[in-house]
Design a protein around this motif. Structure first.
Motif, PDB file in Angstrom:
ATOM      1  N   LYS A 120       0.840  -1.198   0.000  1.00  0.00           N
ATOM      2  CA  LYS A 120       0.000   0.000   0.000  1.00  0.00           C
ATOM      3  C   LYS A 120       0.872   1.243   0.000  1.00  0.00           C
ATOM      4  N   VAL A 121       0.513   2.225  -0.812  1.00  0.00           N
ATOM      5  CA  VAL A 121       1.260   3.480  -0.866  1.00  0.00           C
ATOM      6  C   VAL A 121       0.419   4.575  -0.236  1.00  0.00           C
ATOM      7  N   ASP A 122       0.966   5.245   0.774  1.00  0.00           N
ATOM      8  CA  ASP A 122       0.225   6.288   1.486  1.00  0.00           C
ATOM      9  C   ASP A 122       0.846   7.653   1.254  1.00  0.00           C
ATOM     10  N   ASN A 123       0.005   8.657   1.271  1.00  0.00           N
ATOM     11  CA  ASN A 123       0.472  10.028   1.420  1.00  0.00           C
ATOM     12  C   ASN A 123       0.180  10.387   2.877  1.00  0.00           C
ATOM     13  N   ILE A 124       1.186  10.574   3.652  1.00  0.00           N
ATOM     14  CA  ILE A 124       1.026  10.706   5.092  1.00  0.00           C
ATOM     15  C   ILE A 124       1.138  12.169   5.513  1.00  0.00           C
ATOM     16  N   SER A 125       0.296  12.564   6.462  1.00  0.00           N
ATOM     17  CA  SER A 125       0.389  13.932   6.965  1.00  0.00           C
ATOM     18  C   SER A 125       1.640  14.076   7.817  1.00  0.00           C
ATOM     19  N   ARG A 126       2.119  15.306   7.918  1.00  0.00           N
ATOM     20  CA  ARG A 126       3.328  15.536   8.721  1.00  0.00           C
ATOM     21  C   ARG A 126       3.062  15.188  10.181  1.00  0.00           C
TER      22      ARG A 126
ATOM     23  N   ILE B  31       4.127   1.372   2.139  1.00  0.00           N
ATOM     24  CA  ILE B  31       5.061   2.409   1.716  1.00  0.00           C
ATOM     25  C   ILE B  31       4.498   3.796   2.029  1.00  0.00           C
ATOM     26  N   VAL B  32       5.332   4.631   2.614  1.00  0.00           N
ATOM     27  CA  VAL B  32       4.941   5.993   2.960  1.00  0.00           C
ATOM     28  C   VAL B  32       5.913   6.967   2.306  1.00  0.00           C
ATOM     29  N   PHE B  33       5.377   7.993   1.636  1.00  0.00           N
ATOM     30  CA  PHE B  33       6.238   9.057   1.136  1.00  0.00           C
ATOM     31  C   PHE B  33       6.755   9.857   2.330  1.00  0.00           C
ATOM     32  N   ALA B  34       8.042   9.838   2.550  1.00  0.00           N
ATOM     33  CA  ALA B  34       8.615  10.654   3.621  1.00  0.00           C
ATOM     34  C   ALA B  34       8.641  12.113   3.173  1.00  0.00           C
ATOM     35  N   PRO B  35       8.376  13.046   4.074  1.00  0.00           N
ATOM     36  CA  PRO B  35       8.467  14.463   3.702  1.00  0.00           C
ATOM     37  C   PRO B  35       9.921  14.866   3.476  1.00  0.00           C
ATOM     38  N   GLY B  36      10.111  15.973   2.807  1.00  0.00           N
ATOM     39  CA  GLY B  36      11.464  16.458   2.577  1.00  0.00           C
ATOM     40  C   GLY B  36      12.143  16.821   3.880  1.00  0.00           C
TER      41      GLY B  36
ATOM     42  N   ILE C 211      17.400  12.466  20.319  1.00  0.00           N
ATOM     43  CA  ILE C 211      17.643  12.530  18.876  1.00  0.00           C
ATOM     44  C   ILE C 211      16.323  12.358  18.138  1.00  0.00           C
ATOM     45  N   GLU C 212      16.114  13.157  17.087  1.00  0.00           N
ATOM     46  CA  GLU C 212      14.944  12.961  16.241  1.00  0.00           C
ATOM     47  C   GLU C 212      15.295  11.887  15.218  1.00  0.00           C
ATOM     48  N   LEU C 213      14.687  10.734  15.379  1.00  0.00           N
ATOM     49  CA  LEU C 213      15.081   9.561  14.605  1.00  0.00           C
ATOM     50  C   LEU C 213      14.801   9.720  13.119  1.00  0.00           C
ATOM     51  N   ASN C 214      15.786   9.335  12.330  1.00  0.00           N
ATOM     52  CA  ASN C 214      15.616   9.203  10.884  1.00  0.00           C
ATOM     53  C   ASN C 214      14.957   7.861  10.671  1.00  0.00           C
ATOM     54  N   SER C 215      13.634   7.823  10.704  1.00  0.00           N
ATOM     55  CA  SER C 215      12.909   6.560  10.710  1.00  0.00           C
ATOM     56  C   SER C 215      12.741   6.012   9.305  1.00  0.00           C
ATOM     57  N   TRP C 216      13.365   4.897   9.055  1.00  0.00           N
ATOM     58  CA  TRP C 216      13.223   4.249   7.757  1.00  0.00           C
ATOM     59  C   TRP C 216      12.124   3.190   7.796  1.00  0.00           C
ATOM     60  N   ILE C 217      12.020   2.478   8.924  1.00  0.00           N
ATOM     61  CA  ILE C 217      11.150   1.314   8.954  1.00  0.00           C
ATOM     62  C   ILE C 217      10.623   1.095  10.362  1.00  0.00           C
ATOM     63  N   TYR C 218       9.353   0.668  10.454  1.00  0.00           N
ATOM     64  CA  TYR C 218       8.870   0.212  11.744  1.00  0.00           C
ATOM     65  C   TYR C 218       7.894  -0.933  11.534  1.00  0.00           C
ATOM     66  N   ILE C 219       7.848  -1.799  12.543  1.00  0.00           N
ATOM     67  CA  ILE C 219       6.977  -2.968  12.518  1.00  0.00           C
ATOM     68  C   ILE C 219       6.060  -2.852  13.720  1.00  0.00           C
TER      69      ILE C 219
ATOM     70  N   VAL D 258       2.426  -3.860  16.174  1.00  0.00           N
ATOM     71  CA  VAL D 258       1.989  -5.053  16.896  1.00  0.00           C
ATOM     72  C   VAL D 258       1.141  -5.986  16.049  1.00  0.00           C
ATOM     73  N   SER D 259       0.688  -5.529  14.885  1.00  0.00           N
ATOM     74  CA  SER D 259      -0.030  -6.426  13.976  1.00  0.00           C
ATOM     75  C   SER D 259       0.921  -7.162  13.040  1.00  0.00           C
ATOM     76  N   GLY D 260       2.195  -6.773  13.093  1.00  0.00           N
ATOM     77  CA  GLY D 260       3.179  -7.379  12.209  1.00  0.00           C
ATOM     78  C   GLY D 260       3.351  -6.634  10.897  1.00  0.00           C
ATOM     79  N   LYS D 261       2.598  -5.550  10.720  1.00  0.00           N
ATOM     80  CA  LYS D 261       2.711  -4.778   9.478  1.00  0.00           C
ATOM     81  C   LYS D 261       4.026  -4.017   9.447  1.00  0.00           C
ATOM     82  N   VAL D 262       4.661  -4.031   8.295  1.00  0.00           N
ATOM     83  CA  VAL D 262       5.939  -3.350   8.109  1.00  0.00           C
ATOM     84  C   VAL D 262       5.691  -2.060   7.334  1.00  0.00           C
ATOM     85  N   THR D 263       6.133  -0.941   7.869  1.00  0.00           N
ATOM     86  CA  THR D 263       5.997   0.338   7.173  1.00  0.00           C
ATOM     87  C   THR D 263       7.386   0.863   6.830  1.00  0.00           C
ATOM     88  N   LEU D 264       7.543   1.208   5.589  1.00  0.00           N
ATOM     89  CA  LEU D 264       8.822   1.714   5.090  1.00  0.00           C
ATOM     90  C   LEU D 264       8.636   3.149   4.633  1.00  0.00           C
ATOM     91  N   TYR D 265       9.548   4.024   5.033  1.00  0.00           N
ATOM     92  CA  TYR D 265       9.532   5.405   4.571  1.00  0.00           C
ATOM     93  C   TYR D 265      10.409   5.523   3.337  1.00  0.00           C
TER      94      TYR D 265
END
Length: 716
Positions: free
Chosen positions: A2-8, A96-101, A48-56, A58-65
């Motif tokens: 799934k491709v999301d446009n995510i709010s800031r 999949i999430v579009f990461a903001p600039g 530190i403000e994490l440069n978050s690339w990926i998180y999993i 509790v449902s096991g879903k993997v989200t990638l920025y």
């Protein structure tokens, strides 16, 4: 997938997750040479403000920025394919999430130079493998078992001896509290189940059913629409305008002068703001504008190339590379080759014309659109409007083609200035005519190639280059040679030709230029590999055998062997041409076969392409990119060019800037070299070798040497 446009706001919430997900990312301290992999909990504890690339979760879903733009090149398939391989999950479980600039978090987010995979694949492999190892560790702790007795598969961890199973969602809370393991062992290439497999692109259904959101599709509350009548000459200004007819059109709200930054200068125009695109378009057509075009030259195409030729004959320029003494050899030689190759200006002409939404809010600007370089947009708008950089928020969407044009700041800046004037969010739409006539363009370039062959080998090789330097538009030093003067030219040539000189002759016009697919390799490749063919003919050697003299490294020789094998080169008849170029970490060799048809007109029978891009992800995507590059190269070599008359672009749409049609495309066969060298790019390297391979094939068939592009196949 799934491709999301995510709010800031949602992004910040998700990227700060601690205790409810396994969140991993990279952190790059200002004084560090390499990024550090950390968890969300560690980031929070260290402030530190994490440069978050990926998180999993509790449902096991993997989200990638995804920190790079998807403009058709396939990163929305390739990046998840990398993650899923080492994490042992199905692709359909990757969100999949579009990461903001935000280059502080994500590093370089510029989608260009074929750099998305080659610049991040090692981090992505390590990231996903680390997450897998941590999940296995969490499971082994729960079971009181040895880690070596546990393994991951299909989004779960299994215990070999008991058959117990825990899915990732049941393990993320415990895994998130673990220390990150060091020196995680990655899979061997031979163990891959997803990488290097021709898996179908997950974004294709979204683009077919219309759910993929491109910039031109995006809508935000309260948004108005604008189109701009821009000066047809870059440096011109608006003297006056008559909007009396424009304001009669229902829906038109405002009409005013606007200017946008184009590198180190500005372009002026008149903006028409309306409540619909159609009203804005009609209002623009009804405008009457009087332009002030004084104070700069109004050049035509003939003027430009005449000046290039004059500059080449003077031989005065900036030395980019010099080894041995080619000048004295050329001057004293009884027989030498001295020829000029010429390439045209080209438009990017992306399928999705330029567009951008901007919302100016005093101390903040938010932007949505098809943007290749969010950090450049942030830098430019922050500087021009005096707004803190972190207050310039750039949201990326899908791009309907980019080719370098959408890695520019002019259209977001223009949209921002219009939004500021009207006090509301606005989407600025460029028509196809705007896109073709306004530029910036790939620069036209001329090359004077001089060489001497003795004892069947190159004694001297000299190339002088006259063409606009894109770096000068960005304020680069004008007493330094174009840094791309050898782009496209194989490094082994530079290593093994003893007497060699590359000279850049400074050349300027008022016409705006910028990078175009494969940048200077697209023009350099034509000159260098055509000239190499002329030298091969002069030596009396077979063109591939001649190149082998200078391509002594193993990878080059393997590529030459493959080219000969797939094309049947050793048993060829007349009408075969070869060219080999390198750019952005990949080498591509192409062989083109031509013949005359029943009407005695030239036709292209076949193209064979071999790409050595080192480590790679998806062979289907690579083949599609090479095929697309060849199609684009065919158009630039034989069908379209941008020309100028008195400083204005002559072409204005696809009726006179024609594109290749399906009937123009020959059979294309693409082969990928297998090795584990560092990954190279694939979006651009397939373009440069086509034109010289084609013209070399035409020479092989007809004896006619084509040195000027574009040319008409049917008139050769």
């Amino acid at each position: 997938m799934k491709v999301d446009n995510i709010s800031r706001r949602k992004f910040l919430k998700l990227s700060g997750l601690t205790g409810v997900a396994l969140t991993l990312g990279y952190y790059l301290p200002a004084d560090a040479k390499e990024a550090e992999l950390i968890t969300a909990i560690d980031a929070e504890n260290r402030g530190i403000e994490l440069n978050s690339w990926i998180y999993i979760d509790v449902s096991g879903k993997v989200t990638l920025y995804s920190h790079r733009a998807e403009m058709g090149q396939g990163v929305y398939q390739s990046i998840p394919q990398i993650i899923a391989e080492e994490l042992h999950v199905d692709l359909d479980k990757v969100n999949i999430v579009f990461a903001p600039g935000d280059n502080v978090k994500y590093g370089n987010q510029i989608t260009g130079g074929s750099s998305s995979i080659r610049g991040s694949y090692k981090n992505l492999l390590n990231l996903s493998a680390t997450a897998r190892v941590m999940l296995i560790k969490a499971a082994s702790n729960k079971w009181g078992a040895l880690e070596s007795d546990c393994y991951a598969e299909d989004g779960s961890v299994f215990h070999k001896l008991s058959g117990k199973k825990l899915h990732y969602g049941e393990l993320v809370l415990d895994a998130s509290k673990l220390n990150i393991p060091k020196n995680v062992i990655l899979k061997k290439t031979s163990e891959y189940k997803l990488i290097r497999k021709p898996l179908q692109r997950q974004d294709t259904p979204l683009k077919i059913n219309g759910t993929a959101v491109f910039g031109i599709d995006k809508v935000i509350p309260g948004m108005l629409y604008a189109m701009v009548e821009r000066n047809p000459r870059l440096r011109g200004k608006v003297k006056s305008f008559d909007d009396s007819e424009t304001r009669k059109i229902p829906g038109v709200k405002q009409v005013f002068v606007v200017r946008m930054g184009v590198f180190n200068t500005f372009r002026e125009g008149v903006a028409v703001v309306a409540d619909s695109v159609w009203a804005a378009m009609k209002g623009k057509k009804a405008l009457k504008v009087d332009w002030d075009d004084t104070g700069f030259e109004h050049l035509s195409t003939d003027d430009i190339y005449r000046r290039m030729d004059e500059a080449l004959q003077k031989e005065e320029g900036l030395s980019f590379l010099s080894q041995g003494d080619p000048n004295s050899i050329i001057q004293s030689a009884e027989k030498k080759i001295d020829v000029v190759y010429t390439t045209p200006y080209q438009s990017h002409s992306c399928m999705e014309p330029l567009n951008c939404i901007a919302h100016y809010q005093k101390d903040k600007v938010e932007i949505w659109g098809p943007i290749q370089a969010p950090e450049w947009v942030q830098d430019y708008i922050s500087k021009e409007l005096g707004i803190a950089r972190e207050k310039v928020i750039v949201n990326m969407t899908f791009l309907g083609g980019g080719f370098g044009r959408k890695a520019f700041m002019d259209y977001p800046h223009e949209a921002t200035m219009i939004s500021k004037e009207i006090g509301a969010p606005v989407q600025v739409i460029w028509s196809r005519e705007d896109d073709v006539t306004q530029g910036p363009y790939r620069p036209g370039v001329s090359y004077r190639c001089q060489g001497v062959v003795s004892d069947n080998e190159i004694s001297a090789f000299k190339v002088s280059i006259a063409g606009q330097n894109n770096n000068h538009w960005r304020g680069g030093a004008k007493d330094v040679a174009n840094r791309s003067s050898t782009e496209g030219f194989l490094k082994p040539y530079l290593d093994n030709i003893k007497n060699l000189s590359i000279v850049d002759i400074p050349f300027e016009t008022p016409i705006p230029t910028m990078w175009w697919r494969s940048v200077y390799a697209s023009t350099n490749g034509f000159a260098y590999e055509s000239f190499m063919d002329e030298l091969a003919v002069e030596s009396g050697k077979d063109p591939i055998a001649f190149r082998r003299t200078y391509l002594k490294d193993e990878r080059s020789r393997n590529l030459l062997d493959k080219l000969e094998e797939v094309s049947g080169w050793k048993n060829k008849s007349k009408g075969y041409g070869v060219a080999i170029t390198e750019c952005f970490g990949s080498t591509v060799g192409q062989i083109v076969k031509v013949s005359k048809n029943i009407e005695n007109q030239l036709q292209i029978d076949q193209v064979w392409a071999v790409i050595d891009c080192g480590w790679y992800v998806n062979p289907d995507i690579i083949k599609a990119q090479v095929e697309g590059s060849i199609v684009m190269a065919l158009g630039a070599a034989t069908i379209h060019e941008i020309t100028f008359k008195e400083g204005k672009t002559v072409q204005n749409n696809f009726n006179n800037y024609k594109m290749p049609r399906i009937s123009d495309i020959p059979p294309i066969e693409v082969h990928i070299m297998e090795n584990d060298s560092d990954a190279g790019g694939v979006g651009e390297p397939g373009l440069p070798p086509f034109a010289p391979a084609l013209t070399n094939a035409i020479f092989d068939l007809t004896g006619k040497r084509i040195r000027k592009l574009p040319f008409e196949l049917t008139k050769v």
